[in-house]
Scaffold this active site. Structure first.
Site, mmCIF file in Angstrom:
data_model
loop_
_atom_site.group_PDB
_atom_site.id
_atom_site.type_symbol
_atom_site.label_atom_id
_atom_site.label_comp_id
_atom_site.label_asym_id
_atom_site.label_seq_id
_atom_site.Cartn_x
_atom_site.Cartn_y
_atom_site.Cartn_z
ATOM 1 N N ASN A 23 0.852 -1.187 0.000
ATOM 2 C CA ASN A 23 0.000 0.000 0.000
ATOM 3 C C ASN A 23 0.887 1.235 0.000
ATOM 4 O O ASN A 23 2.110 1.126 0.045
ATOM 5 C CB ASN A 23 -0.963 -0.029 1.199
ATOM 6 C CG ASN A 23 -0.224 -0.066 2.510
ATOM 7 O OD1 ASN A 23 0.465 0.884 2.866
ATOM 8 N ND2 ASN A 23 -0.338 -1.167 3.238
ATOM 9 N N LYS A 80 8.527 -18.481 -8.764
ATOM 10 C CA LYS A 80 7.945 -17.406 -9.575
ATOM 11 C C LYS A 80 6.836 -17.940 -10.489
ATOM 12 O O LYS A 80 7.029 -18.941 -11.176
ATOM 13 C CB LYS A 80 9.054 -16.742 -10.408
ATOM 14 C CG LYS A 80 8.558 -15.499 -11.084
ATOM 15 C CD LYS A 80 9.613 -14.854 -11.959
ATOM 16 C CE LYS A 80 8.960 -13.747 -12.770
ATOM 17 N NZ LYS A 80 9.650 -13.487 -14.006
ATOM 18 N N ASP A 99 -5.871 -8.986 13.165
ATOM 19 C CA ASP A 99 -5.928 -7.540 13.410
ATOM 20 C C ASP A 99 -5.094 -7.265 14.666
ATOM 21 O O ASP A 99 -5.490 -7.582 15.781
ATOM 22 C CB ASP A 99 -7.384 -7.095 13.602
ATOM 23 C CG ASP A 99 -7.483 -5.571 13.637
ATOM 24 O OD1 ASP A 99 -6.645 -4.930 14.304
ATOM 25 O OD2 ASP A 99 -8.389 -5.033 12.988
ATOM 26 N N LYS A 158 -12.671 -2.099 17.546
ATOM 27 C CA LYS A 158 -11.333 -2.632 17.814
ATOM 28 C C LYS A 158 -10.974 -2.576 19.300
ATOM 29 O O LYS A 158 -10.022 -3.210 19.731
ATOM 30 C CB LYS A 158 -10.291 -1.867 16.999
ATOM 31 C CG LYS A 158 -10.541 -1.983 15.489
ATOM 32 C CD LYS A 158 -9.262 -1.934 14.712
ATOM 33 C CE LYS A 158 -9.535 -1.997 13.219
ATOM 34 N NZ LYS A 158 -8.352 -2.348 12.437
HETATM 35 N N1 CTP Z 1 -4.497 -2.675 11.966
HETATM 36 C C1 CTP Z 1 -3.803 -3.698 12.575
HETATM 37 N N2 CTP Z 1 -3.803 -4.935 12.035
HETATM 38 C C2 CTP Z 1 -4.480 -5.192 10.891
HETATM 39 C C3 CTP Z 1 -5.201 -4.149 10.244
HETATM 40 C C4 CTP Z 1 -5.175 -2.887 10.817
HETATM 41 O O1 CTP Z 1 -3.174 -3.481 13.617
HETATM 42 N N3 CTP Z 1 -4.447 -6.392 10.382
HETATM 43 C C5 CTP Z 1 -4.515 -1.360 12.617
HETATM 44 C C6 CTP Z 1 -3.803 -0.256 11.875
HETATM 45 O O2 CTP Z 1 -2.455 -0.174 12.293
HETATM 46 C C7 CTP Z 1 -4.604 0.969 12.302
HETATM 47 C C8 CTP Z 1 -5.995 0.424 12.506
HETATM 48 O O3 CTP Z 1 -5.858 -0.965 12.661
HETATM 49 O O4 CTP Z 1 -4.175 1.442 13.563
HETATM 50 C C9 CTP Z 1 -6.987 0.719 11.450
HETATM 51 O O5 CTP Z 1 -6.553 0.383 10.191
HETATM 52 P P1 CTP Z 1 -7.484 0.640 8.927
HETATM 53 O O6 CTP Z 1 -6.774 0.146 7.722
HETATM 54 O O7 CTP Z 1 -8.003 2.033 8.924
HETATM 55 O O8 CTP Z 1 -8.728 -0.223 9.306
HETATM 56 P P2 CTP Z 1 -9.103 -1.658 8.931
HETATM 57 O O9 CTP Z 1 -9.044 -2.524 10.120
HETATM 58 O O10 CTP Z 1 -8.350 -2.119 7.761
HETATM 59 O O11 CTP Z 1 -10.648 -1.446 8.580
HETATM 60 P P3 CTP Z 1 -11.323 -1.099 7.174
HETATM 61 O O12 CTP Z 1 -10.467 -1.674 6.115
HETATM 62 O O13 CTP Z 1 -12.641 -1.735 7.298
HETATM 63 O O14 CTP Z 1 -11.422 0.395 7.131
#
Ligand code: CTP
Length: 400
Positions: A208, A287, A306, A343
Site C-alpha cells: 500500500n 515465480k 488484526d 477494535k
Molecule cells: N491494523 C492492525 N492490524 C491489521 C489491520 C489494521 O493493527 N491487520 C490497525 C492499523 O495499524 C490501524 C488500525 O488498525 O491502527 C486501522 O486500520 P485501517 O486500515 O483504517 O482499518 P481496517 O481494520 O483495515 O478497517 P477497514 O479496512 O474496514 O477500514
C-alpha cells in the site's frame, strides 16, 4: 548535571575548535566523561595532547590506528557514549553526515552510532547560508540530529552574520537538554509503522502507499519525551529514527509476531502501520509463469490477524493506552468512531486518505482524534507537528 553521562566529542577542523577544549572542561565540571575524537583537520587547530589532558581520557584520532581497533573498535566507541557531540561541526562534516560518507574515523563513528547526535555548526557566514549547507542542515534535522547554534556575530574571517559556533555554556545546556529525563522517562512505548508487503510469489507482493512518515515522526517525538520506544516497521520509504529499538518486518504476520514479542508491560502502543487486511493464501514458492493460455492466475486471500484489535482486547498485559489509526476515504468521523468501538482501543487517530488530500505519502496530515470524550479536529499540520502534539497528549495520559 551530567553525572555519569558519557559524551563522545568529535572536534572538527575549524577555528572554533579552541572553544571545544573549554567545552571538555565544562562538560567534565558537570560530571560527564568526555572521549574526544579529532579529525585530521582539527589537529591543525588543537593538539591531541591538550584534548587528552583536559579530558583525562585517550584521544581518538583520524589515523587508522590498529591499537585503537584492538582496544575499542569504532562501532563500540560510537555506542559506548550516551550522546555524540560534534563541535565545531564544519560545513564539510555536515555534508559528510548528510550524505552518509564514512571515509575517516569521525564520519564512520557518526554513521555507526545508535545514539543521538548534537551538532554545533561553525563556519563562515556565506558557507552557512549556502543552499548546500542549508539543504544538509534540513536533511540532518529530519534524520533527528539535534542542532545548537550557530550564533550571529563577528567572525574570525572578518565577516559578520550567523556562523559562529555557540558559546560553550549554550552547548552544555543543549547537551543537558538532549540527555535530560523527559516526562516519559522509564515508560515503554510500542509504535508500528509503514506498510506491509504480502507476497504473491518470491518476486511479487501486494503493498500500500504508506510511507511510514507519520509513524516514524511519532516514534521520534515519543523518544524526545524520554520514552523507550520499540519501533516495529514494515518496508517504509523513510528511514527509522535514531535512538529507538528498530524491529524490521515485512508481512502483517511478522508484524503481529514482533508486537507479541515486545517486552510486557508496554505502557502505550501506537498502531500507525498500514497493515494489509489480507494475505495471499495461495502464494507460490516459486515465480509464477504465464502458461500461454491467456488465463490470469486466481489469488486466494486469507484475513490477517488484526494486531490493534488483538492488543486492545488483551486480558493480560494490555498497554494502559492503545492508540489506533483509521485511514478513511468517506465519513471519516463516523467510520473512525465505529472503528474505535469495534477494535477496543482507547484513541483513534483518524485521517482522510482520499487521493486529493495528498496525506498518504505526503508531508502533512489533518487528523481527528477520537476518544471516549468525542471527536477533536486538529488543523492541517506537518506530520512532525502532529507527532509532537500526539506524543505530548500520550505523555499527559500516561502521567495523569
Ligand atoms: N491494523 C492492525 N492490524 C491489521 C489491520 C489494521 O493493527 N491487520 C490497525 C492499523 O495499524 C490501524 C488500525 O488498525 O491502527 C486501522 O486500520 P485501517 O486500515 O483504517 O482499518 P481496517 O481494520 O483495515 O478497517 P477497514 O479496512 O474496514 O477500514
Amino acid at each position: 548535571m551530567l553525572t555519569n553521562k558519557r559524551i563522545l566529542l568529535i572536534i572538527g577542523g575549524g577555528i572554533a575548535a579552541f572553544k571545544s577544549l573549554d567545552l571538555i572542561r565544562r562538560l567534565r565540571d558537570q560530571g560527564a566523561t568526555v572521549t574526544p575524537v579529532l579529525t585530521k583537520a582539527a589537529e591543525e587547530f588543537v593538539t591531541p595532547l591538550s584534548a587528552s589532558a583536559l579530558a583525562a581520557e585517550k584521544v581518538y584520532r583520524d589515523l587508522f590506528d590498529l591499537t585503537d581497533e584492538a582496544e575499542m573498535g569504532h562501532i563500540e566507541l560510537s555506542r559506548a557514549a550516551d550522546l555524540v557531540v560534534v563541535a565545531p561541526a564544519t560545513a564539510d562534516l555536515m555534508a559528510k553526515m548528510a550524505h552518509g560518507h564514512a571515509n575517516d574515523l569521525a564520519s564512520t563513528l557518526l554513521m555507526a552510532t545508535d545514539k543521538r547526535v548534537l551538532i554545533a555548526p561553525a563556519m563562515n557566514v556565506r558557507m552557512w547560508e549556502h543552499p548546500a549547507t542549508q539543504r544538509n542542515l534540513a536533511t540532518l534535522q529530519s534524520d533527528g540530529v539535534l542542532v545548537v547554534g550557530p550564533d550571529e556575530g563577528n567572525m574570525a574571517c572578518g565577516e559578520f552574520g550567523p556562523g559562529r559556533m555557540s558559546e560553550v555554556p549554550d552547548i552544555v545546556a543543549a547537551v543537558d537538554a538532549a540527555l535530560s529525563d523527559g516526562p516519559l522517562k522509564g515508560k515503554h512505548v510500542l509504535v508500528t509503522s509503514g506498510p506491509t508487503h504480502e507476497p504473491i510469489d518470491p518476486v511479487r507482493y501486494i503493498a500500500n502507499r504508506s510511507s511510514g512518515a507519520q509513524g516514524t515522526a511519532i516514534a521520534a517525538a515519543l523518544r524526545d519525551l524520554g520514552a523507550s520506544v520499540r519501533f516495529v516497521t514494515g518496508p517504509a520509504s523513510v528511514p527509522p529514527p535514531a535512538g529507538v529499538e528498530v524491529v524490521r518486518v515485512e508481512t502483517a504476520a511478522e508484524m503481529a509476531a514482533a508486537v507479541d514479542a515486545a517486552p510486557h508491560p508496554t505502557d502505550a502502543a501506537v498502531f500507525a502501520a498500514a497493515v494489509a487486511d489480507w494475505r495471499v493464501e495461495n502464494a507460490s514458492g516459486s515465480k509464477m509463469k504465464k502458461d500461454g493460455s491467456g488465463n490470469a492466475p486466481a489469488l486466494e486471500f486469507a484475513e490477517n490477524v488484526d494486531i490493534l484489535a488483538s492488543v486492545s482486547k488483551r486480558t493480560e498485559g494490555r498497554p494502559s493506552l492503545v492508540v489506533g489509526f483509521a485511514a478513511e476515504t468517506d465519513d471519516v468521523v463516523a467510520n473512525a468512531t465505529a472503528k474505535r468501538t469495534r477494535k477496543g482501543c482507547d484513541w483513534i487517530v483518524a485521517n482522510d486518505v482520499s487521493p486529493e488530500t495528498g496525506i498518504m505519502g505526503g508531508a502533512e496530515n489533518r487528523i481527528v482524534l477520537i476518544s471516549q470524550d468525542g471527536a477533536e479536529e486538529w488543523p492541517r499540520l506537518g506530520k512532525d507537528e502532529v507527532a509532537r502534539r500526539l506524543a505530548s497528549r500520550i505523555g499527559e495520559a500516561l502521567t495523569a
